[in-house]
Design a protein around this motif. Structure first.
Motif, short mmCIF file in Angstrom:
data_model
loop_
_atom_site.label_atom_id
_atom_site.label_comp_id
_atom_site.label_asym_id
_atom_site.label_seq_id
_atom_site.Cartn_x
_atom_site.Cartn_y
_atom_site.Cartn_z
N ARG A 1 29.90 18.44 -18.40
CA ARG A 1 30.77 19.35 -19.36
C ARG A 1 30.98 18.72 -20.50
O ARG A 1 31.05 19.43 -21.84
CB ARG A 1 32.36 19.36 -18.54
N LYS A 2 30.99 17.35 -20.96
CA LYS A 2 31.19 16.92 -22.07
C LYS A 2 29.93 17.22 -23.07
O LYS A 2 29.94 17.45 -24.42
CB LYS A 2 31.35 15.31 -21.91
N THR B 1 27.26 18.50 -5.75
CA THR B 1 28.64 17.73 -5.78
C THR B 1 29.23 18.25 -7.19
O THR B 1 28.66 18.19 -8.20
CB THR B 1 28.68 16.14 -5.96
N PRO B 2 30.52 18.56 -7.16
CA PRO B 2 31.32 18.86 -8.40
C PRO B 2 31.39 17.84 -9.18
O PRO B 2 31.40 18.12 -10.64
CB PRO B 2 32.66 19.06 -7.89
N GLU C 1 21.22 18.71 -17.18
CA GLU C 1 21.54 18.83 -18.64
C GLU C 1 20.58 19.51 -19.57
O GLU C 1 21.02 20.41 -20.20
CB GLU C 1 22.01 17.16 -19.25
N ARG C 2 19.05 19.20 -19.44
CA ARG C 2 18.17 19.77 -20.24
C ARG C 2 17.97 21.44 -19.88
O ARG C 2 17.71 22.09 -20.74
CB ARG C 2 16.83 18.97 -20.11
N VAL C 3 18.21 21.53 -18.72
CA VAL C 3 18.08 23.01 -18.17
C VAL C 3 19.33 23.88 -18.92
O VAL C 3 19.16 24.77 -19.40
CB VAL C 3 18.03 23.22 -16.64
N LEU C 4 20.56 23.06 -18.74
CA LEU C 4 21.53 24.02 -19.23
C LEU C 4 21.75 24.24 -20.70
O LEU C 4 22.16 24.99 -21.36
CB LEU C 4 22.84 23.28 -18.76
N GLU D 1 30.66 24.46 -21.34
CA GLU D 1 30.13 25.73 -21.20
C GLU D 1 29.23 25.80 -20.02
O GLU D 1 28.59 26.91 -19.69
CB GLU D 1 29.27 26.35 -22.61
N ASN D 2 28.99 24.68 -19.25
CA ASN D 2 28.12 24.88 -18.11
C ASN D 2 28.95 25.49 -17.07
O ASN D 2 30.12 25.46 -16.88
CB ASN D 2 27.95 23.28 -17.92
N PRO D 3 28.15 26.17 -16.29
CA PRO D 3 28.88 26.87 -15.00
C PRO D 3 29.57 25.79 -14.07
O PRO D 3 28.91 24.77 -13.69
CB PRO D 3 27.90 27.61 -14.35
N HIS D 4 30.61 26.17 -13.58
CA HIS D 4 31.29 25.10 -12.64
C HIS D 4 32.31 25.85 -11.78
O HIS D 4 32.50 27.42 -11.99
CB HIS D 4 32.01 24.00 -13.42
#
Length: 252
Positions: free
Chosen positions: A197-198, A189-190, A143-146, A203-206
């Motif tokens: 996402r929340k 894991t997905p 989370e902190r990276v993104l 905007e996170n890659p998925h």
């Protein structure tokens, strides 16, 4: 012309003595560039070392002229004050150069530094030639990276899995080609992507998308979708993006 540049943190144990020892191991272990008995200068090769004790810096330069008349120069600079190793590769043509087509790989020295355990820690991540797996337990770090809240010296390549549960490219091969010039993080894991996402406003890659996150605020982060590319082209595209970024950074 500079074609490759990298700066990596190193451990305190990577002293001037170890730098020189590894430099000799690098040259004497090379199947193509080995200088007999480390003769510091031959007809087509030159190996030089300079110690600057007042600045706590030791530097080395290896220069060779290949069979096409192209000059290759590798500069290696160890800054003990900053605990940082800078590596740069230059390529130069002359009137005697008979071919302008070239392919290159980063100086093997940087791989030796990583393999011997001298590469340091960048933030909370080790500098390594292998990908780092992120599971649910690493959600806070991801989370902190993104969100750009975690500081790193090196760029980050963030891999996610496709719908079929596979990565869009070989993470191990990507890490090997980058040779410590960027961190490769891969979601295991997905479910991790769903949790992120929340926090990231979606905007996170998925689902196979790849994120490129740069430490310099002047460089724009990227999100790459794998669909238009073959795996080979996608891998090379990412490697070129990282190399291009590193080449633009100022090395004192």
């Amino acid at each position: 012309m500079q074609i490759y540049s990298a700066m990596i943190p190193v451990k305190e144990t990577f002293s001037k003595k170890e730098f020189v020892r590894l430099l000799l191991e690098w040259n004497q272990g090379s199947p193509h560039d080995r200088m007999k008995g480390v003769r510091w200068q031959e007809e087509q090769r030159l190996l030089a070392v300079e110690d600057l004790p007042e600045k706590r810096i030791i530097a080395a330069r290896f220069q060779k002229t290949d069979s096409y008349g192209m000059i290759w120069t590798s500069d290696l600079v160890l800054n003990l004050e900053e605990k940082r190793l800078s590596v740069r590769l230059d390529q130069e043509v002359t009137e005697q150069t008979s071919s302008f087509f070239y392919r290159f790989s980063p100086p093997y020295f940087i791989r030796l530094v990583i393999r011997k355990g001298y590469a340091g820690i960048d933030g909370r991540l080790p500098v390594t030639g292998k990908p780092v797996s992120l599971g649910i337990g690493e959600k806070e770090l991801a989370e902190r990276v993104l969100l750009g809240k975690e500081h790193f010296q090196l760029p980050i390549v963030y891999l996610t899995k496709k719908w079929d549960g596979c990565y869009p490219l070989n993470a191990e091969l990507l890490s090997e080609q980058l040779q410590g010039t960027a961190h490769v993080l891969k979601e295991t894991t997905p479910e991790l992507g769903k949790l992120l996402r929340k926090k990231c406003n979606g905007e996170n890659p998925h689902h196979g998308a790849i994120g490129i996150y740069y430490p310099c605020v002047s460089a724009e982060n990227k999100k790459i979708h794998f669909e238009p590319y073959t795996e080979e082209i996608l891998l090379q595209k990412i490697v070129n993006m990282i190399y291009r970024y590193e080449n633009q950074q100022t090395v004192r």
